[in-house]
Design an enzyme around this catalytic site. Sequence first.
Site, PDB file in Angstrom:
ATOM      1  N   HIS A  11       0.834  -1.199   0.000  1.00  0.00           N
ATOM      2  CA  HIS A  11       0.000   0.000   0.000  1.00  0.00           C
ATOM      3  C   HIS A  11       0.872   1.253   0.000  1.00  0.00           C
ATOM      4  O   HIS A  11       1.262   1.743   1.053  1.00  0.00           O
ATOM      5  CB  HIS A  11      -0.894   0.001   1.240  1.00  0.00           C
ATOM      6  CG  HIS A  11      -1.806  -1.183   1.320  1.00  0.00           C
ATOM      7  ND1 HIS A  11      -1.364  -2.436   1.675  1.00  0.00           N
ATOM      8  CD2 HIS A  11      -3.144  -1.313   1.091  1.00  0.00           C
ATOM      9  CE1 HIS A  11      -2.390  -3.286   1.661  1.00  0.00           C
ATOM     10  NE2 HIS A  11      -3.464  -2.639   1.312  1.00  0.00           N
ATOM     11  N   HIS A 245      -4.007   3.146  -3.379  1.00  0.00           N
ATOM     12  CA  HIS A 245      -4.210   2.647  -2.022  1.00  0.00           C
ATOM     13  C   HIS A 245      -3.528   1.308  -1.776  1.00  0.00           C
ATOM     14  O   HIS A 245      -2.704   1.192  -0.874  1.00  0.00           O
ATOM     15  CB  HIS A 245      -5.712   2.514  -1.710  1.00  0.00           C
ATOM     16  CG  HIS A 245      -5.978   1.873  -0.393  1.00  0.00           C
ATOM     17  ND1 HIS A 245      -6.223   2.591   0.748  1.00  0.00           N
ATOM     18  CD2 HIS A 245      -5.996   0.572  -0.018  1.00  0.00           C
ATOM     19  CE1 HIS A 245      -6.388   1.755   1.756  1.00  0.00           C
ATOM     20  NE2 HIS A 245      -6.261   0.530   1.319  1.00  0.00           N
ATOM     21  N   GLU A 394     -17.225  -4.058  25.268  1.00  0.00           N
ATOM     22  CA  GLU A 394     -16.383  -5.245  25.428  1.00  0.00           C
ATOM     23  C   GLU A 394     -15.169  -5.197  24.503  1.00  0.00           C
ATOM     24  O   GLU A 394     -14.057  -5.557  24.904  1.00  0.00           O
ATOM     25  CB  GLU A 394     -17.196  -6.520  25.134  1.00  0.00           C
ATOM     26  CG  GLU A 394     -18.382  -6.749  26.049  1.00  0.00           C
ATOM     27  CD  GLU A 394     -19.640  -6.002  25.618  1.00  0.00           C
ATOM     28  OE1 GLU A 394     -19.614  -5.374  24.522  1.00  0.00           O
ATOM     29  OE2 GLU A 394     -20.643  -6.032  26.350  1.00  0.00           O
ATOM     30  N   HIS A 456     -27.464 -15.354  25.682  1.00  0.00           N
ATOM     31  CA  HIS A 456     -26.442 -15.167  26.712  1.00  0.00           C
ATOM     32  C   HIS A 456     -25.739 -16.465  27.105  1.00  0.00           C
ATOM     33  O   HIS A 456     -24.852 -16.447  27.937  1.00  0.00           O
ATOM     34  CB  HIS A 456     -27.072 -14.515  27.944  1.00  0.00           C
ATOM     35  CG  HIS A 456     -27.332 -13.046  27.773  1.00  0.00           C
ATOM     36  ND1 HIS A 456     -28.092 -12.558  26.733  1.00  0.00           N
ATOM     37  CD2 HIS A 456     -26.920 -11.955  28.474  1.00  0.00           C
ATOM     38  CE1 HIS A 456     -28.149 -11.231  26.811  1.00  0.00           C
ATOM     39  NE2 HIS A 456     -27.441 -10.843  27.846  1.00  0.00           N
TER      40      HIS A 456
END
Lengths: 649, 649
Positions: A11, A245, A394, A456
């Site tokens: 890149h 890119h 999280e 869960h």
Amino acid sequence: MDAVQKANSGHPGMPMGMADVAFVLWTKFLKHNPKNPEWIDRDRFILSAGHGSMLIYSLLHLTGYDLSLEEIKNFRQMGSKTAGHPEYGVTPGVEMTTGPLGQGFATGVGMAMAEQFLAGKFNTESHKIVNHYTYAIVSDGDLMEGISHEAASLAGHLKLGKLIYLYDANSISIDGSTDLAFTEDPVKRFEAYNWHVQEIDGHNHAEIENAIQNAQKETSKPSIVICRTHIGFGSPNKQDSASSHGSPLGEEEIKLTKEIYGWDPERQFFIPEEALVVFRQEIAKGDAAEKSWNDVMGSFRKEHPEKAITFQNWMSGKLAVDIEKLLPVFEADAKGTATRGASGIVLNDLKDEIDNLFGGSADLEGSVKTNLKGEGRFGLDGATGRNVHYGVREHGMAAALNGMALHGGLIPFGGTFFVFTDYCRPSIRLAALMKTPSIFVMTHDSIGLGEDGPTHQPVEHLMSLRAMPNVLVIRPGDANEVAYAWKAAIEHKTGPTILVLTRQNIPTFERGEHNKPELTQKGAYILSDSGKSIPDAILIGTGSEVYLAMEAQKELKEKGIDVRVVSMPCWELFENQDSTYIEKVLPSSVKNRVAVEAGSTFGWERWVGSEGTAIGIDTFGESAPYQELYKHFGITTKKVVEVVLAQKF
Amino acid sequence: MDAVQKANSGHPGMPMGMADVAFVLWTKFLKHNPKNPEWIDRDRFILSAGHGSMLIYSLLHLTGYDLSLEEIKNFRQMGSKTAGHPEYGVTPGVEMTTGPLGQGFATGVGMAMAEQFLAGKFNTESHKIVNHYTYAIVSDGDLMEGISHEAASLAGHLKLGKLIYLYDANSISIDGSTDLAFTEDPVKRFEAYNWHVQEIDGHNHAEIENAIQNAQKETSKPSIVICRTHIGFGSPNKQDSASSHGSPLGEEEIKLTKEIYGWDPERQFFIPEEALVVFRQEIAKGDAAEKSWNDVMGSFRKEHPEKAITFQNWMSGKLAVDIEKLLPVFEADAKGTATRGASGIVLNDLKDEIDNLFGGSADLEGSVKTNLKGEGRFGLDGATGRNVHYGVREHGMAAALNGMALHGGLIPFGGTFFVFTDYCRPSIRLAALMKTPSIFVMTHDSIGLGEDGPTHQPVEHLMSLRAMPNVLVIRPGDANEVAYAWKAAIEHKTGPTILVLTRQNIPTFERGEHNKPELTQKGAYILSDSGKSIPDAILIGTGSEVYLAMEAQKELKEKGIDVRVVSMPCWELFENQDSTYIEKVLPSSVKNRVAVEAGSTFGWERWVGSEGTAIGIDTFGESAPYQELYKHFGITTKKVVEVVLAQKF
């Protein structure tokens, strides 16, 4: 340009577009010592947009790190120090592995948290022994990733004034103009997070310098400098185009670009001497900076000898105590305790002597029992609080743990529900890849959490983490195993550890010479043996299901079947034992084997063999009281007994 | 309150705090028919804060859905329709499973995208047959999750004017005040995303009504209404306290609360008749609304009979064509093609006849070959573009795919690199749990991607996804398998499919009667048989490694070993075959088995048995050209041959 072209992959656009910003940062601000990349008080620099790796390799080579031009020429080749994306531990001066977008952004937050905590803990009026910035170059892609939101919101909340991010706003991503997908207002967005925001021309050195100075002056907010840049800067035909890119510019275009700079278009890997001289001044500057810091440390050591020793121990990762002596011993108890509860007790027994244990949770402190009692809340009760309120973030938490572990000085852990390892997964993987000792306290580890139901209830999570290289997954079978699981986690320095803990109570087993809980550290051991030298069968359990195996052993004995119970809290530790030990615990002659674990049976063939059986759950769970769920899914003592009898060879 | 108390677990605070908002929304705005929850043009309502499930259960019962008071009394019990978190497919009127925070927020964006596309495709001046809102109640936790950032930024970019979110800003999360962790400015943040933002008193019915009206009027921006509420509203001692968040209020507190409302404190599950009458008006209103829509549909059918049939097929998920006839046939070719490339060809061969295929990628269109050629870009080239530019937002994309699949009408797929399934994982899991047919196009599936290195090289991903219940993981072994993998994916209606595709070229195999590529749909089949009735060994390959097995077969034949090659693109499909077929492909008598797959060997014991061997990679990869990596990691024909010979029984 040359390196990407030679590798024929990579890149070039970003390194060219951010060269001006990087030049100013690395030659006018960055506090570092190229000859000692490990210097404790260096500024941290992260290339969050890791695909632009040639930028950092160039900077490291130019400023005199141990990265030769030969290595640059071997970009992206086997065994080189110049991998496709920057790799921590491979290239001196690379502070972390980057590439998966957003990770660098979020990991930097953890580094800045560590800096803030350590500065608060150790610095005195005249000894600023911890006093450095965390810089990162971040990209459009980083800002699009959700983790950048979690980390930025947390950093603003924690007022991390020494976090300075330089945002390469080049308006180009792989698909083309960022207008295709990304039209949010970064100024407003970061102001909403309580960041200090500036917007500059990323090719104007005076503006860059001024902006970094302003960012440093703002000490109560993290800073982002929006650098408007041109991707592929200098390339006459590919500047501002997605084509620069992720692919080499092409030999012709490289020549044209060199011509624009007044360089010999035929010369490759050419570094003008006058440029090198400027960059290489970093060697002397870095040496002087570290010497000056050493002087302060010397004085600190004299005036605060005990603190100095602590600092040194913390930074070197040396434990000043014998953990084993600190571990609680839990009495045998049929009612027992939840392993998450035992974990909370262990942590609080360790926290005073191991005072760089640094905890927190993703808004589940009461549930995951991570609270270090009597310790403050980081960022709220001053900088030295050891309990972090990460919020419901999280992923951001996991990356922050990595950042602290990389920074050094702390033993970071963070907790949430085990099912949410899914949210943390990209950061857990990065910890494993970087060999970073982040500790994850993951509770509510199965259908045993009951009524909250299938969203869960982890099912596949144990196996999917065991499948990941270099992760210790420890699921202790009772409170005493929890104690040694913590010991294993703290002592494990070459990768992350995931402690997998129950919500529900489970019995605490009788212990004796034959089944001492320190055997936990072997990964698997004989918890209760058969009376026969060759057992009629082997029952293998983990976590809350070890107890089912123990009960089954009793019932089978009544039927004249004399079996062994193996507790297997950690596959990875067990696999690292020598073959003699493995054969001792699981003699290959015993084919009648049953594993019981309240999770996916996928993969258990490894231990029960083609002829054995794994009892578990291969569907999603249900919402109901947990006792009913165990019955419903057939994860019971009765089932274990039945299977052993059925497969009697 | 009563249901949570009876279950002795659950979350009363949010349902009480948002009761006012929900009342106004459900009785004054929501277009729905309680007696036909499947009515196509209903407004979609998502309770993103799924822990507050008693709110939606109450609303469903009160407005006359098929959810009895008995079910409410059985909250969180085995087999009830009132699980701990709302479950799609279990409870009529629940549009999606929620609980993992942020998912509802992001999935709603997909629903609104589907609505916008279908409206653009089918509506005429006089027939607005698709014309509904997507509402969600979102919480502090949803807004903290990173996925909310990805989804909100995308929704603002796409100008989803019919997306209306009601944010329960109650300033309380599990740990206590949101000030502990969450101090960002939501007004600025959502303005930055180009949303329409209002802030109101969430207990003032006039303000709520006014805000929803304003939100509806703003047709070029998604709307968020920040509702300042009191968690546990009405509870004299627990209102505004974290103690009302996740635990029953306690019998005494419930009595006190009822007294404040002037209810009999001793009566449980009591619904005042005058309240019920108001809510139950929704039955007649809903019936009238659907009838009126039916009239419009009737007229639409007359005036646009063909479009009407297409609409009906799309919405019912019926394919009007025989996919098999559309599939390309790839000629045998030793050089072959990358399976990502084959996938792009298949897609473009299908797109005209299956014109509700709706694609996109997370800023990797060129790499993952998802572009539907000649089709526009959704939201940029008008509403009917079929190529979505999701930006670098893998998680948001995955949730959006789920939302479109749930909405109905489209066959949504999205692509990124396979390693980034980690970023998507919580949404993939939810698709599996909800049985939602989202299709993930995951390319660059192993070390075969080469120079980008270990951050981009999947190792454990195949196994960790195979371990997840109800996910089809298909890794085709050549271009013709790709064609049938797509067929399987499109026809699979009961869960997500993950297509795992190579970056690098792999050969296209010879096909004949014995190894027709449609066998792909069986999950595993004999690609090239041994000449013997009982083969000397069985080689099992997947994806780019099938070719290695084929080469090994030739080499072994030269050594007098006559082996079978099994291509196994999909474990899950194979496991669903009858035992006769499985035994035919993998006769249990043949113990000499070798599997070869460029991923973790974890779990391969299932197919190679205790005595066989899996050749793969159990560490992270390296950055280098891929041919060198295969050699370096020993995933080669030579290795397969060696292992077969070594374990000759």
